[in-house]
Design a protein around this motif. Structure first.
Motif, PDB file in Angstrom:
ATOM      1  N   SER A 183     -45.051  -4.167 -43.833  1.00 38.79           N
ATOM      2  CA  SER A 183     -44.913  -3.962 -42.384  1.00 38.79           C
ATOM      3  C   SER A 183     -46.132  -3.234 -41.819  1.00 38.79           C
ATOM      4  O   SER A 183     -46.537  -3.481 -40.675  1.00 38.79           O
ATOM      5  CB  SER A 183     -43.639  -3.173 -42.065  1.00 38.79           C
TER       6      SER A 183
ATOM      7  N   LEU B 134     -33.672  -9.575 -42.021  1.00 37.86           N
ATOM      8  CA  LEU B 134     -34.062  -9.365 -40.627  1.00 37.86           C
ATOM      9  C   LEU B 134     -33.154 -10.139 -39.684  1.00 37.86           C
ATOM     10  O   LEU B 134     -32.597 -11.175 -40.037  1.00 37.86           O
ATOM     11  CB  LEU B 134     -35.515  -9.819 -40.416  1.00 37.86           C
TER      12      LEU B 134
ATOM     13  N   GLU C 225     -35.615 -10.445 -34.429  1.00 33.74           N
ATOM     14  CA  GLU C 225     -36.797  -9.870 -35.068  1.00 33.74           C
ATOM     15  C   GLU C 225     -37.674 -10.973 -35.662  1.00 33.74           C
ATOM     16  O   GLU C 225     -38.907 -10.916 -35.581  1.00 33.74           O
ATOM     17  CB  GLU C 225     -36.362  -8.887 -36.162  1.00 33.74           C
TER      18      GLU C 225
ATOM     19  N   ARG D 106     -39.546 -12.661 -32.902  1.00 35.43           N
ATOM     20  CA  ARG D 106     -40.614 -11.783 -32.408  1.00 35.43           C
ATOM     21  C   ARG D 106     -41.829 -11.764 -33.341  1.00 35.43           C
ATOM     22  O   ARG D 106     -42.962 -11.797 -32.912  1.00 35.43           O
ATOM     23  CB  ARG D 106     -40.075 -10.363 -32.237  1.00 35.43           C
ATOM     24  N   ARG D 107     -41.547 -11.774 -34.649  1.00 38.47           N
ATOM     25  CA  ARG D 107     -42.638 -11.659 -35.626  1.00 38.47           C
ATOM     26  C   ARG D 107     -43.387 -12.964 -35.854  1.00 38.47           C
ATOM     27  O   ARG D 107     -44.558 -12.964 -36.203  1.00 38.47           O
ATOM     28  CB  ARG D 107     -42.093 -11.172 -36.968  1.00 38.47           C
TER      29      ARG D 107
END
Length: 414
Positions: A319, A386, A390, A393-394
């Motif tokens: 991350s 996740l 999320e 978004r990633r």
């Protein structure tokens, strides 16, 4: 309007704009010769003498005297003897007559037109001077004051009251402006639109950040430290690769300053943009490691021909390497000019119950798996850990696609 007033008004403007004397005389002569051509059809046999300092103007028409019965009497540069003797009674055929032409001879309308032409030439010259001035300053840092807030741009004025444009897409997203506020930016480009120069500024350009560093870090301005490359997500994050030409100078330390004193001013100017200063090196592997900071890399595989690098990290470093919204990995890739793929280094902590994403290639398109692997998700459980939101978004995957992938992976463990 007298010739004196006409010339003086132009000369005053020309001097205020630092226009050289030959250019000023050439423009005035061109206007008066235009008047002559309109009245006489040609200006070939006219001499125009201008004294820009005193405002004096002389226009002389030269013609050759011919016999009254000659076929040439209608030529522009010939005059019949009878007409010449009205000027001076002892003229003879073959002599030259120089006759002064006064401004009043042209009539009020022609003089008024000349005045308008001169005004237009003044405006055109002013535009050309402005264009040339700023064209030579592209990439320079300027300070200007907010004059007008428009929907798609902000109009600013410089110290000479010239209008500059800061378009919306050249503004840092967090920027908020008020009329009269002082703004710093770099001159991005200068273009002519319908004969009018448009000076476009930028605060999102890497050059803007470079100029700010030059102001805050004397070693950069003096050439002891070089900025090798800057990549930015304006207002969010930037990476700056610097190199020192003096072994005694730590380039990163010099740029950051004691307790961050030098970089704080830059960060404030950029709306708290997070700036990573990196020590540049020709060693590509080391440069990639530094670019992905603060993440610590376990190992990497570089494919120089494909301009792609596979980076392996401990799970707790993934991350950090990717960063908020994938910013860190995107900027690192742009800084080293390579596509960076992040993988978890699971050596010594393999999970027998987990499944590599490539095992699902018959149910999930390979490009979708690649998208997940790019953000460090290479096993089924790492994806399932996740939320749908999320993952959207990633990655660059659509919500429906993510939902479909999650359903496939969940069935594997049910």
């Amino acid at each position: 309007m007298t010739s004196g007033l006409l010339i003086e008004s132009f000369a005053d403007f020309a001097r205020s704009k630092n226009i050289d004397r030959p250019t000023m005389i050439a423009i005035l002569e061109d206007v008066f010769r235009t008047m002559i051509r309109k009245k006489y059809g040609t200006d070939e046999n006219f001499d125009v003498i201008i004294n820009a300092e005193s405002g004096d103007l002389e226009m002389w028409r030269t013609r050759e005297i011919v016999d009254d019965n000659s076929e040439d009497i209608w030529d522009y540069d010939k005059i019949p003897l009878a007409e010449a003797r009205k000027i001076q009674d002892d003229f003879e055929v073959g002599e030259q007559v120089a006759e002064e032409v006064k401004l009043e001879d042209f009539g009020r309308r022609v003089v008024q037109t000349a005045r308008q032409t001169l005004i237009q030439k003044i405006k055109d010259m002013e535009k050309e001077l402005l264009y040339q001035k700023y064209k030579d300053q592209v990439g320079d840092l300027v300070g200007a004051e907010v004059y007008q807030l428009l929907k798609h741009e902000i109009i600013l004025v410089d110290g000479e009251n010239n209008e500059l444009s800061l378009p919306r897409n050249e503004q840092i997203p967090k920027d908020r402006y008020r009329k009269g506020e002082a703004v710093k930016a770099v001159i991005s480009r200068v273009e002519m639109l319908n004969g009018t120069p448009k000076i476009v500024l930028s605060r999102t350009s890497p050059v803007f950040l470079e100029r700010l560093f030059e102001i805050e870090v004397p070693e950069i301005y003096d050439g002891l430290i070089s900025i090798r490359k800057i990549v930015r997500e304006p207002g969010e994050r930037a990476k700056v690769a610097v190199e020192s030409y003096d072994d005694r100078i730590d380039p990163v330390g010099a740029c950051v300053g004691m307790k961050g004193s030098r970089i704080h001013g830059i960060v404030r100017e950029l709306g708290n943009e997070n700036i990573d200063v990196i020590n540049y090196t020709e060693n590509l592997e080391l440069l990639i490691s530094r670019a992905l900071s603060p993440a610590k890399i376990s190992s990497m595989q570089i494919d120089r021909e494909a301009k792609r690098v596979s980076v392996f990290l401990k799970p707790d470093q993934v991350s950090l390497a990717i960063g908020k919204g994938g910013q860190n990995i995107k900027l690192a890739g742009r800084l080293v000019d390579m596509e960076i793929d992040v993988f978890r280094d699971n050596e010594g902590q393999e999970d027998d119950e987990d499944v590599d994403l490539m095992e699902f290639s018959d149910e999930i398109d390979e490009w979708m798996i690649d998208e997940l692997r790019k953000v460090g998700l290479d096993t089924a459980k790492s994806v399932l850990a996740l939320s749908k939101e999320e993952l959207v978004r990633r990655t660059d995957l659509e919500e429906d696609t993510v939902e479909e992938i999650l359903n496939i992976l969940k069935q594997e463990f049910e």
